[in-house]
Design a protein around this motif. Structure first.
Motif, short mmCIF file in Angstrom:
data_model
loop_
_atom_site.label_atom_id
_atom_site.label_comp_id
_atom_site.label_asym_id
_atom_site.label_seq_id
_atom_site.Cartn_x
_atom_site.Cartn_y
_atom_site.Cartn_z
N GLU A 283 41.91 -15.44 -65.08
CA GLU A 283 41.57 -14.01 -65.13
C GLU A 283 40.22 -13.73 -65.76
OE1 GLU A 283 44.73 -11.46 -66.57
OE2 GLU A 283 46.17 -13.01 -66.10
N TRP A 284 39.99 -14.37 -66.90
CA TRP A 284 38.78 -14.06 -67.67
C TRP A 284 37.51 -14.58 -66.99
CZ3 TRP A 284 41.03 -15.90 -73.06
CH2 TRP A 284 42.08 -15.04 -73.40
N VAL B 282 36.27 0.87 -66.86
CA VAL B 282 37.33 -0.13 -66.97
C VAL B 282 38.60 0.57 -67.45
CG1 VAL B 282 38.04 -2.35 -67.97
CG2 VAL B 282 35.62 -1.90 -67.49
N ALA C 263 41.95 -3.46 -65.48
CA ALA C 263 42.01 -4.69 -66.30
C ALA C 263 43.28 -4.63 -67.14
CB ALA C 263 40.78 -4.77 -67.20
N ASN D 267 41.02 -8.88 -70.86
CA ASN D 267 40.16 -8.89 -69.66
C ASN D 267 38.95 -7.98 -69.88
OD1 ASN D 267 41.25 -10.46 -67.19
ND2 ASN D 267 43.07 -9.58 -68.13
N LEU E 267 37.44 -11.95 -63.00
CA LEU E 267 37.07 -10.54 -63.04
C LEU E 267 35.58 -10.33 -63.30
CD1 LEU E 267 38.36 -7.83 -62.53
CD2 LEU E 267 39.05 -7.74 -64.94
#
Ligand code: GRF
Length: 207
Positions: A181-182, A6, A88, A14, A185
């Motif tokens: 977003e959370w 990541v 992220a 994120n 992803l």
């Protein structure tokens, strides 16, 4: 087991959503092998360390040239041997050599409904400032594969979020993160880890 790395630049909310989703079993068949930040001392590195995930900082500022950074950055990624690279909130352009080498294995979360409010200069709070300036009633987030363009790769998933009349950019950003977003992803990572996604003719097909 999918090995994910990541890439982060700042707060890491994120990243935290991904860490929490793995811990809660919402992302399966996946390990976060490492976190890489281009900025020192940011909260995202602390989040990785707290979760026991190896964290590295590789900053363009530490190199004589962008070419040198790009080489070291790619060498570090290769050393980690990821099956998936997750951007992220990562604010550095991915070197073309990396995009080619990891084709269809790099995903990014963008805080708008692509193709609106994306491309060069559209990142972070600025995306929401532009959306509010335009007076849109709906915005959202998009998770997509990364190709040589900026925010132009095949779209994996999108989620719409309402814009309220009294929204400030900060309030809207937070709502888009919380409501879109959370969720997008972690869901995309789980779909990829479990073979539910493929790219055909430049479009994402769910199998
Ligand atoms: C936020 O603007 C988010 O919309 C975008 O990157 C920024 C930082 O996110 N994806 P994070 O808190 O570092 O994940």
């Amino acid at each position: 087991m999918l090995r994910a790395v990541v890439l982060v630049s700042g707060g890491g909310t994120n990243l935290q959503a991904i860490i929490d989703a793995v811990a809660a079993g919402q992302i399966t068949n996946t390990e976060i092998a490492a976190v890489i930040s281009n900025n020192k001392g940011v909260k995202s590195l602390g989040r990785a360390e707290k979760a026991g995930i190896p964290a590295y900082c590789i900053s363009p500022k530490d190199f004589e040239s962008r070419e040198q950074f790009n080489e070291m950055f790619l060498a570090k990624i290769d050393e980690i041997r990821p099956d998936l690279i997750v951007l992220a909130g990562f604010l550095v352009k991915i070197p073309e050599a990396m995009v080619r080498k990891y084709s269809d294995r790099i995903i990014n979360i963008h805080p708008s409904l692509i193709p609106s409010f994306c491309g060069v200069g559209y990142y972070g709070l600025k995306v929401h400032e532009k959306a509010l300036e335009r007076g849109v009633k709906v915005t959202g987030a998009t998770v997509h594969f990364v190709n040589e363009g900026m925010d132009e790769g095949p779209i994996i998933a999108q989620k719409a979020v309402a814009v309220l009349d009294d929204d400030t950019p900060e309030v809207l950003q937070r709502r888009v993160m919380e409501q879109a977003e959370w969720n997008l992803l972690p869901q995309a990572i789980d779909d990829i880890a479990n073979g539910r996604i493929k790219v055909e003719g430049g479009k994402v097909i769910r199998s």
